[in-house]
Design a protein around this motif. Sequence first.
Motif, PDB file in Angstrom:
ATOM      1  N   PHE A   4     -14.222 -13.806   5.099  1.00 55.60           N
ATOM      2  CA  PHE A   4     -13.453 -12.620   5.468  1.00 55.60           C
ATOM      3  C   PHE A   4     -12.013 -13.013   5.774  1.00 55.60           C
ATOM      4  O   PHE A   4     -11.698 -14.156   6.108  1.00 55.60           O
ATOM      5  CB  PHE A   4     -14.089 -11.874   6.642  1.00 55.60           C
ATOM      6  N   ASP A   5     -11.146 -12.029   5.616  1.00 52.36           N
ATOM      7  CA  ASP A   5      -9.725 -12.213   5.886  1.00 52.36           C
ATOM      8  C   ASP A   5      -9.504 -12.077   7.392  1.00 52.36           C
ATOM      9  O   ASP A   5      -9.793 -11.015   7.970  1.00 52.36           O
ATOM     10  CB  ASP A   5      -8.928 -11.146   5.128  1.00 52.36           C
ATOM     11  N   PRO A   6      -9.025 -13.132   8.050  1.00 51.33           N
ATOM     12  CA  PRO A   6      -8.870 -13.058   9.512  1.00 51.33           C
ATOM     13  C   PRO A   6      -7.870 -12.002   9.959  1.00 51.33           C
ATOM     14  O   PRO A   6      -7.911 -11.569  11.118  1.00 51.33           O
ATOM     15  CB  PRO A   6      -8.421 -14.469   9.896  1.00 51.33           C
ATOM     16  N   THR A   7      -6.983 -11.564   9.054  1.00 49.88           N
ATOM     17  CA  THR A   7      -6.040 -10.513   9.447  1.00 49.88           C
ATOM     18  C   THR A   7      -6.743  -9.170   9.648  1.00 49.88           C
ATOM     19  O   THR A   7      -6.174  -8.254  10.248  1.00 49.88           O
ATOM     20  CB  THR A   7      -4.914 -10.355   8.400  1.00 49.88           C
ATOM     21  N   ASP A   8      -7.982  -9.052   9.141  1.00 47.20           N
ATOM     22  CA  ASP A   8      -8.754  -7.826   9.356  1.00 47.20           C
ATOM     23  C   ASP A   8      -9.350  -7.771  10.766  1.00 47.20           C
ATOM     24  O   ASP A   8      -9.867  -6.726  11.181  1.00 47.20           O
ATOM     25  CB  ASP A   8      -9.887  -7.712   8.333  1.00 47.20           C
ATOM     26  N   PHE A   9      -9.315  -8.901  11.475  1.00 41.01           N
ATOM     27  CA  PHE A   9      -9.856  -8.977  12.839  1.00 41.01           C
ATOM     28  C   PHE A   9      -8.804  -9.666  13.714  1.00 41.01           C
ATOM     29  O   PHE A   9      -8.947 -10.841  14.067  1.00 41.01           O
ATOM     30  CB  PHE A   9     -11.174  -9.753  12.856  1.00 41.01           C
ATOM     31  N   PRO A  10      -7.744  -8.952  14.039  1.00 46.08           N
ATOM     32  CA  PRO A  10      -6.613  -9.582  14.731  1.00 46.08           C
ATOM     33  C   PRO A  10      -7.015 -10.209  16.060  1.00 46.08           C
ATOM     34  O   PRO A  10      -7.689  -9.592  16.873  1.00 46.08           O
ATOM     35  CB  PRO A  10      -5.633  -8.419  14.934  1.00 46.08           C
ATOM     36  N   GLY A  11      -6.579 -11.442  16.238  1.00 46.85           N
ATOM     37  CA  GLY A  11      -6.835 -12.141  17.493  1.00 46.85           C
ATOM     38  C   GLY A  11      -8.040 -13.046  17.422  1.00 46.85           C
ATOM     39  O   GLY A  11      -9.027 -12.744  16.755  1.00 46.85           O
ATOM     40  N   ARG A  12      -7.955 -14.168  18.116  1.00 44.37           N
ATOM     41  CA  ARG A  12      -9.014 -15.178  18.039  1.00 44.37           C
ATOM     42  C   ARG A  12     -10.342 -14.686  18.606  1.00 44.37           C
ATOM     43  O   ARG A  12     -11.408 -15.060  18.125  1.00 44.37           O
ATOM     44  CB  ARG A  12      -8.561 -16.450  18.761  1.00 44.37           C
ATOM     45  N   LYS A  13     -10.290 -13.837  19.637  1.00 43.90           N
ATOM     46  CA  LYS A  13     -11.543 -13.334  20.202  1.00 43.90           C
ATOM     47  C   LYS A  13     -12.267 -12.439  19.205  1.00 43.90           C
ATOM     48  O   LYS A  13     -13.503 -12.505  19.086  1.00 43.90           O
ATOM     49  CB  LYS A  13     -11.267 -12.587  21.502  1.00 43.90           C
ATOM     50  N   ALA A  14     -11.512 -11.624  18.475  1.00 42.15           N
ATOM     51  CA  ALA A  14     -12.139 -10.755  17.477  1.00 42.15           C
ATOM     52  C   ALA A  14     -12.704 -11.571  16.327  1.00 42.15           C
ATOM     53  O   ALA A  14     -13.788 -11.274  15.806  1.00 42.15           O
ATOM     54  CB  ALA A  14     -11.110  -9.746  16.956  1.00 42.15           C
ATOM     55  N   ILE A  15     -11.984 -12.625  15.921  1.00 41.27           N
ATOM     56  CA  ILE A  15     -12.466 -13.499  14.840  1.00 41.27           C
ATOM     57  C   ILE A  15     -13.743 -14.211  15.285  1.00 41.27           C
ATOM     58  O   ILE A  15     -14.716 -14.312  14.529  1.00 41.27           O
ATOM     59  CB  ILE A  15     -11.382 -14.515  14.450  1.00 41.27           C
ATOM     60  N   ALA A  16     -13.749 -14.715  16.522  1.00 47.10           N
ATOM     61  CA  ALA A  16     -14.932 -15.398  17.047  1.00 47.10           C
ATOM     62  C   ALA A  16     -16.123 -14.443  17.112  1.00 47.10           C
ATOM     63  O   ALA A  16     -17.250 -14.809  16.754  1.00 47.10           O
ATOM     64  CB  ALA A  16     -14.637 -15.968  18.434  1.00 47.10           C
ATOM     65  N   ALA A  17     -15.885 -13.211  17.544  1.00 42.50           N
ATOM     66  CA  ALA A  17     -16.977 -12.242  17.668  1.00 42.50           C
ATOM     67  C   ALA A  17     -17.547 -11.874  16.301  1.00 42.50           C
ATOM     68  O   ALA A  17     -18.776 -11.774  16.138  1.00 42.50           O
ATOM     69  CB  ALA A  17     -16.468 -10.986  18.376  1.00 42.50           C
ATOM     70  N   GLU A  18     -16.679 -11.686  15.297  1.00 45.07           N
ATOM     71  CA  GLU A  18     -17.164 -11.344  13.970  1.00 45.07           C
ATOM     72  C   GLU A  18     -17.931 -12.513  13.350  1.00 45.07           C
ATOM     73  O   GLU A  18     -18.970 -12.314  12.704  1.00 45.07           O
ATOM     74  CB  GLU A  18     -15.986 -10.960  13.066  1.00 45.07           C
ATOM     75  N   THR A  19     -17.431 -13.728  13.565  1.00 46.05           N
ATOM     76  CA  THR A  19     -18.125 -14.911  13.045  1.00 46.05           C
ATOM     77  C   THR A  19     -19.501 -15.042  13.681  1.00 46.05           C
ATOM     78  O   THR A  19     -20.503 -15.291  12.995  1.00 46.05           O
ATOM     79  CB  THR A  19     -17.300 -16.181  13.329  1.00 46.05           C
ATOM     80  N   ARG A  20     -19.561 -14.872  14.982  1.00 45.07           N
ATOM     81  CA  ARG A  20     -20.844 -14.981  15.679  1.00 45.07           C
ATOM     82  C   ARG A  20     -21.825 -13.927  15.176  1.00 45.07           C
ATOM     83  O   ARG A  20     -23.010 -14.220  14.974  1.00 45.07           O
ATOM     84  CB  ARG A  20     -20.622 -14.840  17.185  1.00 45.07           C
ATOM     85  N   ARG A  21     -21.333 -12.704  14.967  1.00 42.22           N
ATOM     86  CA  ARG A  21     -22.202 -11.629  14.479  1.00 42.22           C
ATOM     87  C   ARG A  21     -22.810 -12.016  13.131  1.00 42.22           C
ATOM     88  O   ARG A  21     -24.012 -11.815  12.901  1.00 42.22           O
ATOM     89  CB  ARG A  21     -21.407 -10.335  14.347  1.00 42.22           C
ATOM     90  N   ARG A  22     -21.990 -12.574  12.244  1.00 39.34           N
ATOM     91  CA  ARG A  22     -22.480 -12.917  10.905  1.00 39.34           C
ATOM     92  C   ARG A  22     -23.451 -14.091  10.949  1.00 39.34           C
ATOM     93  O   ARG A  22     -24.450 -14.102  10.230  1.00 39.34           O
ATOM     94  CB  ARG A  22     -21.292 -13.232   9.994  1.00 39.34           C
ATOM     95  N   ILE A  23     -23.149 -15.090  11.784  1.00 40.82           N
ATOM     96  CA  ILE A  23     -24.056 -16.246  11.876  1.00 40.82           C
ATOM     97  C   ILE A  23     -25.394 -15.818  12.482  1.00 40.82           C
ATOM     98  O   ILE A  23     -26.464 -16.254  12.036  1.00 40.82           O
ATOM     99  CB  ILE A  23     -23.403 -17.370  12.711  1.00 40.82           C
ATOM    100  N   GLU A  24     -25.349 -14.953  13.495  1.00 39.39           N
ATOM    101  CA  GLU A  24     -26.588 -14.506  14.120  1.00 39.39           C
ATOM    102  C   GLU A  24     -27.434 -13.647  13.182  1.00 39.39           C
ATOM    103  O   GLU A  24     -28.649 -13.521  13.380  1.00 39.39           O
ATOM    104  CB  GLU A  24     -26.267 -13.695  15.382  1.00 39.39           C
TER     105      GLU A  24
END
Length: 243
Positions: free
Chosen positions: A219-239
């Motif tokens: 995913f394009d990290p600009t679609d989830f601005p900010g490191r916390k949003a990127i971390a949350a989206e990554t965690r959601r996908r891994i889980e």
Amino acid sequence: MTKIAAQVRLTLRLAALLLTLGTLLPLHSLWRLVRAPSPWPRLFLKSFGRIAGARARVTGTPLRRDVVFLANHLSWIDIPVLAGATGTSFVAKAELKDVAAVGWLCDLNHTLYVSRGDRMGIAEQVRRIAAAIADGWAVTIFPEGTTGDGKTLLPFKPALLAVLEPPPPGLMVQPVRLDYGPATPELAWVGDESGRSHGTRVFRRRGTFAVNLHFLEPFDPTDFPGRKAIAAETRRRIESVSP
């Protein structure tokens, strides 16, 4: 008899590692001499994983460059297996640098070390990671910050994801789920066990084991601005991937 067999396995694997090193290191040096991109560190790391018993099973398509892989973390074996599959460099805890053989392998693969206790040095650590990403490297970050037991994801620590605020143009984030299946309890590096002890335990282990590498949709990290949003989206996908 069991202890003798374990020691024999350790000795044979170390001998195989030295033989592989003796074969590939001169080739790596030759490539470096003519200033050509060297494929040998990746091949060596892949061989290292296989010698330890790992048999990688890849699901999905890993990106090759301009990518940050964000993966869960279970063992030092994650590093040679992921490097063998993708050629990625790593952001890894500084303790790995002092693990015999593993630390040297990490250096060979341009590992970027971070110290969890060095809060004052976090800006410099982020700067070095950002420079590698800007050069187009494929870089892997373990957002849990340490190894877990493979049963549950530890809390993600978004501090090092500051390198994605803002991300370089064209950079993608690709979540990765690693899974060792039934062998997870034997291979997970948890608690206060030293790196040397853990490595020896793995090399004494009988047989091979599967390592499932699930490369999820980038995913394009600009679609989830900010490191916390990127971390949350990554965690959601891994889980979303069952171990």
